[in-house]
Design a protein around this motif. Structure first.
Motif, PDB file in Angstrom:
ATOM      1  N   GLN A 154       0.827  -1.203   0.000  1.00 27.63           N
ATOM      2  CA  GLN A 154       0.000   0.000   0.000  1.00 27.63           C
ATOM      3  C   GLN A 154       0.866   1.259   0.000  1.00 27.63           C
ATOM      4  N   LEU A 155       1.957   1.227   0.738  1.00 27.66           N
ATOM      5  CA  LEU A 155       2.854   2.394   0.814  1.00 27.66           C
ATOM      6  C   LEU A 155       3.709   2.535  -0.435  1.00 27.66           C
ATOM      7  N   ASP A 156       4.023   1.409  -1.066  1.00 31.80           N
ATOM      8  CA  ASP A 156       4.896   1.424  -2.249  1.00 31.80           C
ATOM      9  C   ASP A 156       4.101   1.876  -3.467  1.00 31.80           C
ATOM     10  N   GLU A 157       3.867   3.171  -3.557  1.00 33.69           N
ATOM     11  CA  GLU A 157       2.989   3.726  -4.593  1.00 33.69           C
ATOM     12  C   GLU A 157       3.540   3.513  -6.000  1.00 33.69           C
ATOM     13  N   ALA A 212      11.680   8.027   1.493  1.00 34.83           N
ATOM     14  CA  ALA A 212      11.385   8.836   2.680  1.00 34.83           C
ATOM     15  C   ALA A 212       9.953   9.355   2.681  1.00 34.83           C
ATOM     16  N   ASN A 213       9.459   9.796   1.516  1.00 40.42           N
ATOM     17  CA  ASN A 213       8.094  10.329   1.474  1.00 40.42           C
ATOM     18  C   ASN A 213       7.056   9.247   1.766  1.00 40.42           C
ATOM     19  N   LEU A 238       3.369   6.486   6.096  1.00 39.40           N
ATOM     20  CA  LEU A 238       3.124   5.457   7.102  1.00 39.40           C
ATOM     21  C   LEU A 238       3.036   6.053   8.501  1.00 39.40           C
ATOM     22  N   LEU A 239       3.976   6.926   8.843  1.00 40.14           N
ATOM     23  CA  LEU A 239       3.990   7.517  10.181  1.00 40.14           C
ATOM     24  C   LEU A 239       2.732   8.343  10.438  1.00 40.14           C
ATOM     25  N   LYS A 240       2.216   8.976   9.432  1.00 39.62           N
ATOM     26  CA  LYS A 240       0.974   9.734   9.586  1.00 39.62           C
ATOM     27  C   LYS A 240      -0.200   8.800   9.857  1.00 39.62           C
ATOM     28  N   MET A 241      -0.144   7.573   9.290  1.00 40.69           N
ATOM     29  CA  MET A 241      -1.192   6.585   9.530  1.00 40.69           C
ATOM     30  C   MET A 241      -1.154   6.063  10.959  1.00 40.69           C
ATOM     31  N   LEU A 242       0.049   6.015  11.538  1.00 38.57           N
ATOM     32  CA  LEU A 242       0.228   5.370  12.834  1.00 38.57           C
ATOM     33  C   LEU A 242       0.130   6.315  14.023  1.00 38.57           C
ATOM     34  N   THR A 243       0.189   7.602  13.802  1.00 42.20           N
ATOM     35  CA  THR A 243       0.202   8.533  14.929  1.00 42.20           C
ATOM     36  C   THR A 243      -0.671   9.737  14.650  1.00 42.20           C
ATOM     37  N   ASP A 244      -1.179  10.330  15.725  1.00 43.76           N
ATOM     38  CA  ASP A 244      -2.012  11.526  15.600  1.00 43.76           C
ATOM     39  C   ASP A 244      -1.193  12.809  15.705  1.00 43.76           C
ATOM     40  N   GLY A 282      19.594   4.415   1.126  1.00 45.86           N
ATOM     41  CA  GLY A 282      18.537   5.416   0.996  1.00 45.86           C
ATOM     42  C   GLY A 282      17.180   4.841   0.662  1.00 45.86           C
ATOM     43  N   LEU A 283      17.070   3.509   0.558  1.00 44.48           N
ATOM     44  CA  LEU A 283      15.815   2.843   0.233  1.00 44.48           C
ATOM     45  C   LEU A 283      15.541   1.740   1.246  1.00 44.48           C
ATOM     46  N   ILE A 284      14.271   1.467   1.484  1.00 46.64           N
ATOM     47  CA  ILE A 284      13.867   0.450   2.462  1.00 46.64           C
ATOM     48  C   ILE A 284      13.229  -0.718   1.718  1.00 46.64           C
ATOM     49  N   ASP A 285      13.864  -1.895   1.764  1.00 47.38           N
ATOM     50  CA  ASP A 285      13.253  -3.058   1.121  1.00 47.38           C
ATOM     51  C   ASP A 285      12.300  -3.740   2.099  1.00 47.38           C
ATOM     52  N   PHE A 286      11.626  -4.791   1.625  1.00 47.86           N
ATOM     53  CA  PHE A 286      10.582  -5.432   2.438  1.00 47.86           C
ATOM     54  C   PHE A 286      11.142  -6.054   3.717  1.00 47.86           C
TER      55      PHE A 286
END
Length: 603
Positions: A250-253, A261-262, A267-273, A294-298
């Motif tokens: 879902q995040l991997d647009e 990073a974007n 994701l962080l916006k989904m998890l916190t108020d 600089g990239l996050i794999d699964f």
């Protein structure tokens, strides 16, 4: 080719002793070392591969548990039996019988005696215990008939095949387990039962992790600084769910297979108020980006996401809302127990009463803010954090432990170095693509077959060395199998059963032990016999008299266990645990005594 061995001079049937008695100590140390080795390969690689195969084959939990998972727990006994059969030794059968007694009496006794006071006494359900014990008793009766009455002194191919077919009968029973239970023991449905069932459903649906054998392995447990049972109690119930993959996709647009990073900020916006700043995103990226590209794999994402506090807090809020039908941010205090259950928290009635008293201040409801403030400052929250960290460790596979050096303590460093020849050789072969690491599931069959090879190598060395020790000390092979090999190969089952019992799950602990025995008798014995008949083209020669008595005494022990449980109103009390421990000692003593009295120990 099929003639019985000539025992007149002992040349064909007596194992060679050590060249010098002092070598017994060397062989003993080697035996202990490879007991640990076989536990590591089974726990770290073989069982996870089997679980992944069950997923690939889309097997139900009941059938997978009765087949693949049973094979994982009993692989050492099966390998020992296979080697013993082809080498003409009684050590294989002794290991099967000894392991059965060990599981029925010693393991269950340890489960009872090590259960915390707040969880004692463990309560059992009649159906699973009755189902497994009755079927197990039937298999033991069939073995006795074959050994002592049908073809005394040998096992024909058709007898071995018949015994093996009984295993498929057990699989069939497990396939229709729920229907059979409803027929023989129809449940009494109440509103409380319905609520409890809904609690379990919600807990499973909303949790990123769920109970399974897919956990941090034996090497991970023994190399930690925390007490073994305490550590295992947290790690034994975690497996990465498919939901992690759904979140990642879902995040991997841009569908690149990596997150930038974007996308992490989303994701962080989904998890916190709270507001998510660029500094927060940069900090999280530094935690996730293990290879600094600089990239996050699964795989990197999974390890972080499973143990993140933000994810746990989001899960907590979703479950709170499941008991808030009016969506006004409040739940009834009377539903506090259901709330904790849905959060997969283990609690006693005393702890629940104390928590209820904390919130009862003249009102009937508690707000989300009140609950979260209390929960996140309670021991329950610390346990969930620790459990999430252990789940993340499991997602790193065996390589997470291999790269985790040096350790913080001297003892942990010593264990790492001593076991390094085993762990690194396993990592570079069977664990080269550890299926516990996200994305490696497709390598499960390779890991399965390479694990079998290592189990066979370790089992061969164990049988050979234990036989040499016995020959040097004048101890019969069957006695060495009944005691030393049986206990050593059953240590992983002992650990897992005790951990489950300490969590208050008595049915699971007992069913695991009895189910393992059914596999041993219906697979561990007949499969080597069938192969022997195929490749050697003659029946397997067995010592009928002693074997029949051993099996019948084992059957008596099973009946005593069931009688003891029934006499204590389906509760496993400490007194019953002590009785089982005494019965185990009695069985071993009488079996060893019979071997010596009949003179079968001499060559």
């Amino acid at each position: 080719m099929c003639d019985e061995p000539d025992d007149e001079n002992g040349d064909s049937s007596c194992p060679e002793p050590a060249s010098h008695w002092a070598f017994v100590f060397v062989y003993a140390l080697g035996t202990l070392y490879f007991f640990v080795a076989i536990a590591i390969v089974c726990d770290e690689l073989f069982v996870p591969a089997l679980e992944e195969i069950a997923v690939v084959w889309d097997m139900s939990d009941d059938v997978a548990g009765a087949t693949l998972m049973a094979a994982g727990g009993s692989a050492p006994e099966l390998a020992t039996s296979l080697i013993g059969t082809f080498s003409g030794s009684d050590v294989g059968f002794g290991t099967i019988v000894g392991s059965a007694v060990f599981n029925v009496l010693f393991v269950i006794a340890c489960c009872v005696l090590w259960t915390p006071k707040e969880m004692a006494p463990l309560e059992l359900t009649g159906w699973p215990l009755g189902r497994d014990c009755i079927y197990y008793a039937c298999t033991l009766v069939m073995v006795s008939v074959m050994f002592g009455f049908n073809t005394p002194g040998k096992i024909e191919a058709w007898e071995a095949c018949f015994l093996f077919c009984l295993y498929f009968g057990y699989i069939l029973i497990m396939k229709f387990n729920e229907d059979l239970q409803n027929y023989f023991s129809p449940p009494k449905i109440s509103s409380e039962d319905t609520m409890a069932k809904e609690d379990k459903t919600v807990a499973r649906k909303n949790s990123i992790t769920y109970p399974s054998n897919y956990r941090a392995g034996f090497f991970h447990l023994i190399s930690q600084d925390a007490p073994l049972l305490e550590t295992a109690g947290v790690s034994v119930v975690f497996k990465i769910k498919g939901d992690v993959k759904e979140v990642f996709d879902q995040l991997d647009e841009d569908k690149s297979g990596t997150l930038e990073a974007n996308e992490i900020k989303t994701l962080l916006k989904m998890l916190t108020d709270t507001e998510v700043t660029d500094e927060v995103v940069a900090d999280v990226m530094s935690q996730l980006d293990i290879d600094n590209n600089g990239l996050i794999d699964f795989a990197e994402f999974t390890v972080w996401y499973v143990k993140s506090e933000q994810r746990l807090q989001q899960e907590e809020k979703i479950i709170f809302q499941s008991l808030d039908p009016e969506m006004d941010g409040f739940v009834q205090i009377s539903n506090l127990g259901h709330l904790l259950t849905r959060l997969s928290v283990k609690f006693t009635q005393e702890q629940l009463d104390e928590a209820t008293k904390h919130f009862e201040t003249g009102k009937e409801k508690i707000s989300w803010e009140e609950f979260s403030d209390w929960f996140e400052n309670s021991p329950f929250w610390a346990e969930k954090i620790r459990g999430a960290e252990m789940a993340a460790d499991a997602a790193e596979g065996i390589w997470g432990d291999l790269y985790d050096f040096p350790k913080e303590t001297l003892s942990a460093n010593i264990i790492y170095l001593v076991m390094a020849p085993i762990t690194w050789s396993l990592g570079l072969t069977a664990g080269i693509k550890d299926v516990r690491i996200p994305g490696n599931g497709g390598w499960c069959f390779l890991q399965f077959f390479l694990s079998i090879i290592w189990i066979g190598v370790y089992a061969y060395l164990l049988v050979d060395w234990v036989t040499i020790i016995g020959a040097t000390l004048g101890i019969p092979e069957v006695v060495m199998g009944l005691t030393v090999l049986a206990a050593g190969t059953s240590v992983p089952d002992l650990l897992s059963s005790v951990v489950v019992a300490r969590a208050g799950k008595g049915d699971m602990a007992v069913s695991s032990s009895i189910g393992s025995n059914i596999f041993d008798v219906t697979v561990g014995l007949p499969v080597p016999w069938i192969l022997f008949n195929i490749f050697i083209d003659c029946p397997v020669i067995v010592g009928a008299d002693n074997l029949v008595i051993s099996v019948l005494v084992l059957l008596l022990m099973v009946l005593l266990v069931v009688s003891s449980v029934f006499a204590t109103d389906w509760k496993m009390t400490h007194g019953m645990g002590a009785t089982m421990m005494v019965l185990y000692v009695v069985f071993v003593v009488q079996d060893v005594t019979r071997v010596y009295l009949t003179g079968s120990q001499t060559c």
